[in-house]
Enzyme design. Structure first.
Site, short mmCIF file in Angstrom:
data_model
loop_
_atom_site.label_atom_id
_atom_site.label_comp_id
_atom_site.label_asym_id
_atom_site.label_seq_id
_atom_site.Cartn_x
_atom_site.Cartn_y
_atom_site.Cartn_z
N LYS B 81 0.76 -0.91 -0.19
CA LYS B 81 -0.18 0.14 0.13
C LYS B 81 0.97 1.55 0.25
O LYS B 81 2.33 1.12 1.32
CB LYS B 81 -0.84 -0.53 1.58
N SER B 156 -10.32 1.98 2.58
CA SER B 156 -8.54 2.67 1.74
C SER B 156 -7.87 1.82 0.93
O SER B 156 -7.41 2.14 0.11
CB SER B 156 -8.11 3.38 2.58
N SER B 180 -10.46 -0.37 7.07
CA SER B 180 -8.93 -0.79 5.51
C SER B 180 -8.67 -1.95 4.89
O SER B 180 -8.46 -1.36 3.28
CB SER B 180 -8.32 0.68 5.73
#
Lengths: 501, 501
Positions: B81, B156, B180
């Site tokens: 990420k 996210s 997330s």
């Protein structure tokens, strides 16, 4: 403006101090492993943590926590086992994260006090009789300490091109992050101080205490100890506090005293002329010997403080606090009392020597080596040692012995000390090699006296006419004749015998 | 491409590389080919670090050739990420603010994956600074759901979930502040785990909500996720993260053991919550039956304060985000808007134009909630709610080994379908409570929705630092789902099967 003495007859000053001390004795910064140093090239002791880079996290320095606990114990604070760090937010270029990691309502150390002994000239600043003064005017006062909390220092800003390094008029500002993240303890007093002298003494005593603890070099000059003073005045007898003014840029004990004295007089003048004191921050200008406005506070700043989620709350175990207590050295007050009791030192000498750990160590080691001459060692330590850079305890011991045995004069001792300064030379050897050892041989000395008297008819007459002081001149002549080898005490004795015969 | 390498899971790849069935370089090349073929449609990656990947893979192969240990994740490609640092890549947090920001150090979690032999393939798209549930707030591109490119991947960590679902990589790292990892795992039909807070180091992960953030893995099977977890906790507590803890666990040990007699808590009111779509409710019902078939016993539990979790979360999260993002001021790094005369203007406009709408909304919310006078009304009660919810969980886990919950109220929705922030926030209802309480949780695909054909997941939550037990139940659920034919084992999103070059 009126003098401080005049002002303090009518007005009472209410003073509180905030004293920041960098824990310079530590090897690393508060929340990272960067080297803690004031002497390196700018921006060399930095890492993602103290630069506030995204993704970096703080880890508390355990040794720093020990230091603040020791500071708290030494100032009679209650150590708070359960405490935590907070984030204090404001945007400023010297703040890497734009928040400072500090403490909230509960600091590591709460509710302490320091007892001040105000003596001599300084004691006269306080005119009120309620304080219970001794016959010589000295008095003792206990100053409450609100708290001592732990925080990190900000980076150092260097403003180039402006006046006195200040931001106004500067063409550019440079930032040195070496200072960013240096562990700082902030002590806040209650507003218990009443005179500039008390404030100065408090700061001095705190410095001595922290020096004894060995947690900081406490250099006001280099900024490792910094003081802000808050002062307001009120009419004697009033209970309501006046509007307080905060003073910054105080970097010496004298500045602290003078800035407060100036500010008290300034506020009195403003009020006496019917004006009002504004709540503001003022800057002490040592060169102009006055304070000038830095900023006026219109509204209280909102720092949006909340507990720092990156740093788990503390729950200090009892063993940790006991470890800190065990590491505490003897503090100046206890040391002074011991010197008075064990060595028979006078209070003034004992206080002076006990105040500085290096001086105290030199004194104690020299006393141990000199045997039974503590008073002379104290005398040498207090009066001669400050003039030299680096002398060894054995040198102080043997010089003290030389004086005690009348082998050299006190004046010669000063010279010998300067000769051995920075060396490992034995003062006895120096004295012998240079022929400084004083002559105490009665016949040689008597001959020298007679030779001088033979040429001093005028002085003999003066002496016999009652001008006893002239003997000093004659002693000097004898010293000269013996090329400094004679003992002035003996010369005086022989001269007196001859003149009064 | 060596046929079928992209269909292998992490466990098989690591085993194959260790045995020499294929090389780490071959696996990395296969991954790069799939990315090349599919990422134009999916847009999971913001950066692909092909050179770094091949270099790392070559080192793994060289270690094997030299007879050295290649590590438990030998040659396993993984995606990162884009809020986690890896030297040699940019870390943008999908924000204009950090568009050109080069990592200056490597995050502990990434370091540990590489130390275990894994191959970093690149950085994945996300909601800007992790604020969001769809990855739509990325400043750079829209990541599409590999099961249906018209639908959101969730967020996210949407890029990481999509990369795994599309078969581009077998493993990816995400961060989970309020769901997330789990919610995008749910939307993309892969397994996503948020470990217990403190199990995985946050050092090097750009913080959103420091007390809520936790790093965890995505995989196409529970075993792959367990294997990645072993690497993430290897070495124990990270000395660079004060909130990290030692977890001595082999998450693979006993993973396939029977769950006979284990108790799974079920909260009736949540499993039939009014916000749940009928197909999600059906999926959950199936999941419960599957767990019972595997030998687990369902027990009723209550989490009385869970309804307050969203409110508490949307106070604590923004408050922490407000201060974590304060460092982005355009002074030393990040976006700086030129042409402003004063520092205040430069900071204000750099932030105004460097941050997107959601990032600004959260920071403004935090700034408001922490303001003096407001703090006591919101932040303090939110922390009290946190204590209550944590206590709820403790009580519940006295009665069961894990709790089964929905993961998201619906399957992945179409782009633009949900635009009201409040409605978006409400969809986090089932995930945020375990960020509030800190316990571990995992999202496991349990079938395809009757109405949308999109993946449905169940969420399992375990007691704090008992993630191993939770993983065992997750594995049993996965096994049962495959046995019952509800979903294919370790499925790559069908929309892309056969669409490679």
């Amino acid at each position: 403006m009126k003098s401080l003495a005049e002002v303090l007859c009518d007005w009472e000053a209410v003073i509180g101090l905030e004293i920041h001390t960098e824990l310079t004795a530590l090897k690393t910064k508060m929340f990272c492993n960067c080297r803690l140093s004031h002497h390196d090239e700018p921006n060399t002791n930095v890492c993602p943590v103290c630069l506030g880079m995204p993704g970096a996290l703080p880890v508390p320095n355990r040794e720093a926590i020990k230091s603040i606990v020791m500071a708290g114990l030494a100032t009679n604070c209650k150590i708070q086992k359960r405490t935590c760090f907070y984030r204090k937010h404001y945007f400023y270029p010297d703040m890497a994260k734009n928040y400072q990691t500090t403490q909230g309502p509960v600091a590591f150390c709460m509710n302490g006090r320091l007892v001040l002994e105000v003596t001599g000239e300084g004691a006269t600043e306080r005119p009120d009789s309620t304080i219970g003064k001794d016959d010589d005017g000295s008095y003792t006062v206990s100053i409450r300490i609100k708290r001592i909390h732990m925080e990190e220092d900000a980076a150092k800003m260097v403003h180039v091109g402006g006046k006195e390094g200040r931001i106004g008029g500067a063409s550019e500002s440079l930032i040195d992050y070496n200072r960013c993240g240096i562990p700082l303890i902030e002590l806040v007093t209650d507003p218990d101080l009443r005179t500039p002298e008390e404030a100065r003494l408090f700061m001095e005593k705190l410095r001595q205490t922290f020096l004894a603890l060995g947690i900081s070099d406490c250099s006001l000059e280099h900024g490792s100890m910094r003081c802000d003073g808050n002062v307001s005045i009120r009419r004697r007898g009033d209970v309501e506090l006046g509007t307080k003014v905060e003073m910054k840029n105080i970097n010496s004990f004298k500045s602290l005293h003078d800035a407060l004295a100036y500010e008290i007089c300034r506020q009195a003048q403003v009020l006496e002329e019917g004006g009002a004191v504004l709540q503001e921050t003022r800057h002490w200008e040592p060169s102009g010997r006055r304070t000038t406005v830095m900023r006026t506070k219109e509204a209280a700043d909102d720092y949006r403080m909340y507990p720092d989620p990156d740093l788990p709350p503390f729950n200090l175990p009892d063993e940790f606090i006991e470890q800190c207590r065990a590491r505490m050295p003897e503090l100046p007050d206890a040391k002074r009392n011991r010197y008075m009791k064990s060595y028979g030192l006078r209070r003034r000498e004992a206080t002076y020597i006990a105040a500085d750990p290096k001086t105290a160590r030199l004194f104690e080691e020299a006393v141990a080596l000199a045997g039974d001459a503590p008073l002379m060692v104290a005398n040498v330590t207090m009066n001669l040692v400050p003039a030299v850079r680096n002398v060894q305890p054995f040198q102080v011991a043997s010089i003290s012995q030389l004086i005690c045995s009348d082998a050299i004069t006190f004046a010669q001792a000063r010279e010998v000390l300067q000769i051995v300064d920075g060396t490992t030379d034995d003062p006895r050897q120096v004295v012998d090699e240079r022929g400084m050892r004083q002559c105490t041989d009665a016949i040689t000395m008597a001959n020298a006296v007679d030779a001088v008297l033979a040429h001093s008819k005028k002085q003999i007459n003066q002496y016999q006419d009652g001008n006893k002081k002239v003997i000093g001149y004659l002693i000097g002549q004898c010293m000269k004749a013996s090329q400094g080898a004679g003992n002035p005490k003996y010369f005086g004795k022989i001269l007196k015998e001859r003149l009064e015969r | 491409m060596m046929y079928g390498l992209d269909h292998l899971g992490a466990v098989q790849i690591a085993r194959g590389v260790a045995k020499g069935d294929f090389s780490a370089v071959e696996v990395a090349e296969a991954s790069l080919e799939v990315i090349e073929a599919k990422d134009g449609d999916v847009c999971a990656f913001l950066q692909v670090c092909a050179e770094l990947a091949l270099k790392t893979a070559r080192e793994t192969d060289a270690r094997r050739a030299a007879g050295k240990n290649v590590g438990p994740l030998a040659g396993v490609p993984f995606a990162i990420k884009d809020n986690m640092h890896l030297v040699g890549t940019r870390t943008t947090c999908a924000s204009r603010m950090l568009e050109h920001y080069e990592s200056t150090f490597t995050a502990t979690c990434v370091r540990r994956m590489i130390d275990a032999g894994a191959t970093p393939m690149g950085k994945t798209n996300m909601d800007e600074f992790a604020f969001g549930s769809t990855t739509e707030s990325s400043a750079f591109c829209k990541t599409r759901n590999p099961w249906d490119v018209e639908r959101v991947p969730g967020g996210s960590s949407g890029g990481s979930a999509a990369a795994v679902a599309a078969g581009e990589v077998p493993l990816a790292l995400g961060s989970d502040t309020g769901g997330s990892i789990r919610q995008p795992a749910c939307f993309c039909g892969v397994v996503g785990m948020k470990p217990t807070y403190g199990a995985v180091s946050r050092y090097g992960v750009v913080a959103f909500g420091s007390s809520l953030d936790q790093v965890g893995p995505f995989g196409r099977s529970v075993s792959d996720v367990a294997l990645a977890m072993n690497a993430l906790v290897a070495g124990g507590k990270d000395p660079l993260d004060a909130t990290s803890r030692d977890v001595e666990t082999n998450y693979l040990a006993g993973l396939d053991d029977s769950v006979e007699g284990m108790r799974v808590g079920i909260m009736g009111s949540l499993m039939t919550h009014q916000s749940l779509s009928p197909e999600v409710m059906l999926g959950l019902k199936d999941a419960c039956s599957v767990l019972e078939d595997q030998g687990a016993r369902l027990v009723e539990i209550e989490l009385p304060h869970i309804d307050s979790a969203i409110a508490a979360y949307y106070v604590i999260g923004p408050c922490e985000a407000f201060s974590n993002l304060a460092r982005f001021d355009g002074v030393r790094f990040g976006y700086r808007e030129p042409g402003h005369a004063t520092l205040a203007e430069q900071t204000a406009w750099s932030r105004a134009h460097g941050f997107g709408a959601e990032a600004k909304r959260r920071q403004l919310l935090g700034a408001y909630l922490l303001a003096s006078g407001v703090y006591d009304k919101y932040y303090y009660p939110a922390q009290q709610v946190r204590t209550l919810i944590t206590a709820d969980y403790q009580a519940a886990f006295d009665r069961c080994d894990a709790i089964i919950l929905p993961c998201a109220p619906t399957t992945a929705w179409r782009f633009g379908e949900v635009s009201d922030p409040a409605r978006m926030y409400a969809s986090d209802l089932f995930t945020i409570s375990s960020n509030i309480a800190g316990n571990g949780s995992i999202s496991v695909p349990v079938g395809l929705g009757r109405d949308t054909g999109m993946p449905v997941a169940a969420q399992l939550q375990g007691p704090t630092f008992q993630d191993q037990k939770m993983l065992r139940l997750a594995r049993a659920l996965e096994r049962g789902v495959h046995e019952a034919g509800l979903m294919k084992a370790a499925a790559i999103a069908p929309a892309f099967v056969g669409r490679g070059r």
